[in-house]
Design an enzyme around this catalytic site. Structure first.
Site, PDB file in Angstrom:
ATOM      1  N   LYS A 204      42.789  41.750  30.427  1.00  0.00           N
ATOM      2  CA  LYS A 204      41.329  41.607  30.452  1.00  0.00           C
ATOM      3  C   LYS A 204      40.684  42.382  29.321  1.00  0.00           C
ATOM      4  O   LYS A 204      39.701  41.920  28.715  1.00  0.00           O
ATOM      5  CB  LYS A 204      40.774  42.111  31.785  1.00  0.00           C
ATOM      6  CG  LYS A 204      40.908  41.126  32.919  1.00  0.00           C
ATOM      7  CD  LYS A 204      40.068  41.612  34.099  1.00  0.00           C
ATOM      8  CE  LYS A 204      40.243  40.666  35.268  1.00  0.00           C
ATOM      9  NZ  LYS A 204      39.490  41.128  36.440  1.00  0.00           N
ATOM     10  N   CYS A 307      39.534  44.546  53.138  1.00  0.00           N
ATOM     11  CA  CYS A 307      39.814  44.046  51.799  1.00  0.00           C
ATOM     12  C   CYS A 307      39.550  42.554  51.677  1.00  0.00           C
ATOM     13  O   CYS A 307      39.305  42.044  50.596  1.00  0.00           O
ATOM     14  CB  CYS A 307      41.266  44.300  51.433  1.00  0.00           C
ATOM     15  SG  CYS A 307      41.628  46.047  51.319  1.00  0.00           S
TER      16      CYS A 307
END
Ligand SMILES: [Zn+2]
Length: 392
Positions: A204, A307
């Site tokens: 990224k 999560c």
């Protein structure tokens, strides 16, 4: 009908003039607004320290925004003292109470060995690229030069880091650091607009660097393909940053970044997002609250949000990340009222912004009067990519 010489003589008899020695005393005694009324090319060759440039041709239209206080002493100068004499007459007529013109002008000032500065300036290409910044008095050429000298560190090249990095790069922030150890995957592309389909699987940080460099070659991108830890945080922050943009998606990084930024005294522009709601604030060390002033410790793992629930409307990080970029530019330029001690919340479904004030805690374990945390703590990560809302 009088000629130029008569007119000049008449104007000079109606205004106050000082020689360069007296001008220097005046600068020390009264710190007047020093206004250079010459043309751009003359200004670029050198000017009095602390002077602002308002060419004679723009004097009437610009002086009130440049020197709003008409009771303040104004010292005007040009090259030889004639244009500034006419300028002084104009300012008298506009109601300025104490206007003086430098007799002999910049030429005489320099000849007497008095200090001057040679300004940095933008070349033609940069003048064009940033023309919409140059048109704003609060930014202008000086501000743009300042942005080009600025260093901003982005934690994360994800949802928030994408728009923030793009806008900061477009604005000409000269150095951007990007900390991200992740790779681009398909679920990112719904909102992480600095990446693209062809970058799937790429780092990224590298992907963001390529997009930014294509957008603006004036920007140097420094890539950190690592996760922020107690081991590397001093090295990364130690490279010297003016502002940090927090786009972290987990508690351990938030706390680590908070403690490090307080100790390194670097302001953090915080952002967080969840489904349709986002929020942003500025943590400016010792001037406003820090993250631990609000949340001294992370919640215990059993209280941590699940999560699985972390959904987000794709455009939401665009709104919050852009607000973070806006706050970052304000801090880098030293303008406006940054969101220090103020949390700005956005609800995309309602279409509302709400602001709440945040207070510094004198008993804060990090920035308080008697800090109890003086070393980095690596918290256990209990939820990756989950909800890290300030208000939750
Ligand atoms: Zn604090």
């Amino acid at each position: 009908m009088s000629n130029y010489r008569d007119l000049l003589q008449q104007v000079k008899s109606e205004i106050d003039e000082v020689d360069s020695t007296r001008a220097r005393e005046l600068i020390e005694e009264e710190s007047p607004a020093i206004v250079d009324v010459r043309e751009r090319d003359e200004w670029e060759e050198g000017h009095l320290p602390g002077a602002v440039h308002v060419p004679r041709g723009n004097l009437e239209s610009r002086i009130e925004s440049t020197v709003p206080d008409k009771t303040k002493t104004v010292l005007l100068y040009c090259a030889g003292g004639n244009r500034s004499a006419f300028a002084a007459k104009t300012l008298d007529e506009l109601g300025y109470e104490h206007v003086v013109s430098l007799a002999g002008g910049y030429t005489d000032w320099k000849r007497n060995g008095l200090p001057f500065e040679i300004p940095q300036s933008l070349d033609e290409a940069k003048r064009r690229r940033y023309s919409r910044h140059l048109l704003i008095p609060e930014v202008g050429e000086e501000g743009q030069l300042r942005l080009l000298e600025s260093r901003v560190l982005l934690i994360g090249a994800g949802g928030l880091g994408s728009p923030a990095s793009l806008y900061l790069a477009a604005a000409g922030v000269g150095t951007l650091g990007i900390v991200d150890d992740d790779a681009v995957d398909e679920t990112n592309l719904q909102r992480q607009i600095v990446h693209s389909t062809e970058r799937l699987g790429d780092s990224k940080a590298e992907s963001a660097k390529r997009t930014i460099e294509a957008l603006n070659p004036d920007v140097t991108v420094k890539v950190f393909k690592e996760r922020l830890t107690s081991e590397n945080v001093d090295r990364i922050l130690g490279e010297g940053w003016d502002v940090i943009v927090d786009g972290a998606d987990n508690f351990p990084t938030r706390y680590l970044l908070n403690d490090a930024s307080v100790w390194h005294k670097v302001p953090v522009v915080h952002g967080s997002i969840y489904r349709f709601e986002g929020q942003t604030t500025v943590f400016k060390p010792y001037e406003g609250p820090c993250y631990r002033c609000l949340f001294p410790q992370p919640p215990p793992p059993e209280m941590a949000p699940s999560c699985a629930e972390g959904g987000v409307l794709g455009v939401l990080p665009g709104v919050i990340g852009s607000l973070q970029a806006s706050e970052t530019l304000k801090l880098a330029l030293g303008i406006g009222e940054p969101l220090v001690g103020r949390l700005l919340m956005f609800d995309a479904l309602e279409g509302t912004f709400t602001e709440i004030s945040l207070r510094r805690d004198p008993d804060c374990p990090v920035c308080g009067e008697n800090p109890t945390i003086t070393d980095y703590i690596d918290y256990v990560e209990f939820c990756q990519g989950g909800r890290t809302h300030v208000s939750s």
